[in-house]
Enzyme design. Structure first.
Site, PDB file in Angstrom:
ATOM      1  N   GLU A  87      86.584   8.104 -28.990  1.00  0.00           N
ATOM      2  CA  GLU A  87      85.813   7.279 -29.754  1.00  0.00           C
ATOM      3  C   GLU A  87      84.547   8.595 -29.742  1.00  0.00           C
ATOM      4  O   GLU A  87      84.393   8.852 -29.033  1.00  0.00           O
ATOM      5  CB  GLU A  87      84.856   6.021 -28.537  1.00  0.00           C
ATOM      6  N   ASP A 129      84.631  23.248 -17.137  1.00  0.00           N
ATOM      7  CA  ASP A 129      83.859  24.316 -17.710  1.00  0.00           C
ATOM      8  C   ASP A 129      82.212  23.534 -17.687  1.00  0.00           C
ATOM      9  O   ASP A 129      81.380  22.617 -18.319  1.00  0.00           O
ATOM     10  CB  ASP A 129      84.326  24.113 -19.137  1.00  0.00           C
ATOM     11  N   ASN A 134      78.985  20.053 -23.618  1.00  0.00           N
ATOM     12  CA  ASN A 134      79.815  19.272 -23.074  1.00  0.00           C
ATOM     13  C   ASN A 134      79.270  17.878 -21.887  1.00  0.00           C
ATOM     14  O   ASN A 134      79.797  16.693 -21.707  1.00  0.00           O
ATOM     15  CB  ASN A 134      81.187  19.702 -22.129  1.00  0.00           C
ATOM     16  N   ASP A 148      84.860  16.692 -23.535  1.00  0.00           N
ATOM     17  CA  ASP A 148      86.136  18.547 -23.558  1.00  0.00           C
ATOM     18  C   ASP A 148      85.923  18.432 -21.779  1.00  0.00           C
ATOM     19  O   ASP A 148      86.030  19.191 -21.199  1.00  0.00           O
ATOM     20  CB  ASP A 148      85.051  18.929 -23.372  1.00  0.00           C
TER      21      ASP A 148
END
Length: 209
Positions: A87, A129, A134, A148
């Site tokens: 999305e 991460d 992100n 991510d």
């Protein structure tokens, strides 16, 4: 529905699997770097989108009851091992959030900290991460958008226990406790140079302060 696709090329996937660049470029030149083998595993995981799609859907389910976060839906019919379609979302970067008023900055920071603690001690499942790209903040809905999930990992209860010991050792400045907990967690392998161990404990103590 607007879609945001990501793709990995065959070249990028096979080069990670077949090359020795992590060993030759990282391991040989920088004694303070983490294990090159671990780096190769992480890079390979980042190029495999079926696994990332599963992580993304799992986090969406875990955070479904939390109105402060949004995980973009995976568009399965447009996704594969080489393409991940999600999305489409928009929002402010964390750098842009840093320019907002104190109340908003503090609210976002508290939510990020709470998310970290929930991932580690409640979900035992963490997006590892910490790249600020992100995360996006959507001012109209006052939600943080998470992106991510390629570097997501599950942990057992023992890992959380060792992590608490690491935090406590960092807070009281106990170098040996930091190193023991880090080894048991697998953060360190036991093959690190003294320079790497010193850098690791120094960083932990800074956080502990």
């Amino acid at each position: 529905i607007p879609v945001s696709p990501r793709a990995s090329t065959p070249t990028s996937r096979t080069s990670v699997a077949s090359s020795r660049w992590p060993e030759s470029c990282l391991g040989a030149s920088m004694s303070t770097m983490p294990s090159p083998r671990y780096a190769k595993v992480e890079l390979a995981a980042e190029c495999e989108y079926e696994g990332e799609a599963r992580h993304q859907e799992a986090f969406a389910a875990l955070l479904a009851d939390d109105a402060h976060f949004h995980v973009p839906a995976v568009i399965r019919e447009l996704s594969s091992s080489r393409v991940l379609s999600s999305e489409f979302v928009e929002g402010l970067t964390i750098g842009e959030v840093a320019q907002l008023d104190d109340a908003t900055r503090n609210r976002v920071a508290r939510r990020l900290l709470r998310l970290c603690l929930r991932e580690l001690f409640e979900f035992r499942y963490m997006q590892t991460d910490p790249n600020w790209s992100n995360f996006l903040y959507e001012p109209d809905t006052d939600k943080l958008i998470l992106l991510d999930f390629g570097a997501s990992h599950r942990y057992d209860a023992a890992f959380g226990d060792h992590y608490l010991r690491l935090v406590y050792g960092s807070a009281i400045g106990d170098r040996d406790m930091i190193l023991r907990a880090s080894l048991r967690m697998g953060v360190l392998t036991g093959d690190e140079s003294q320079e790497m161990l010193d850098a690791h404990t120094h960083a932990a103590m800074i956080v502990g302060e």
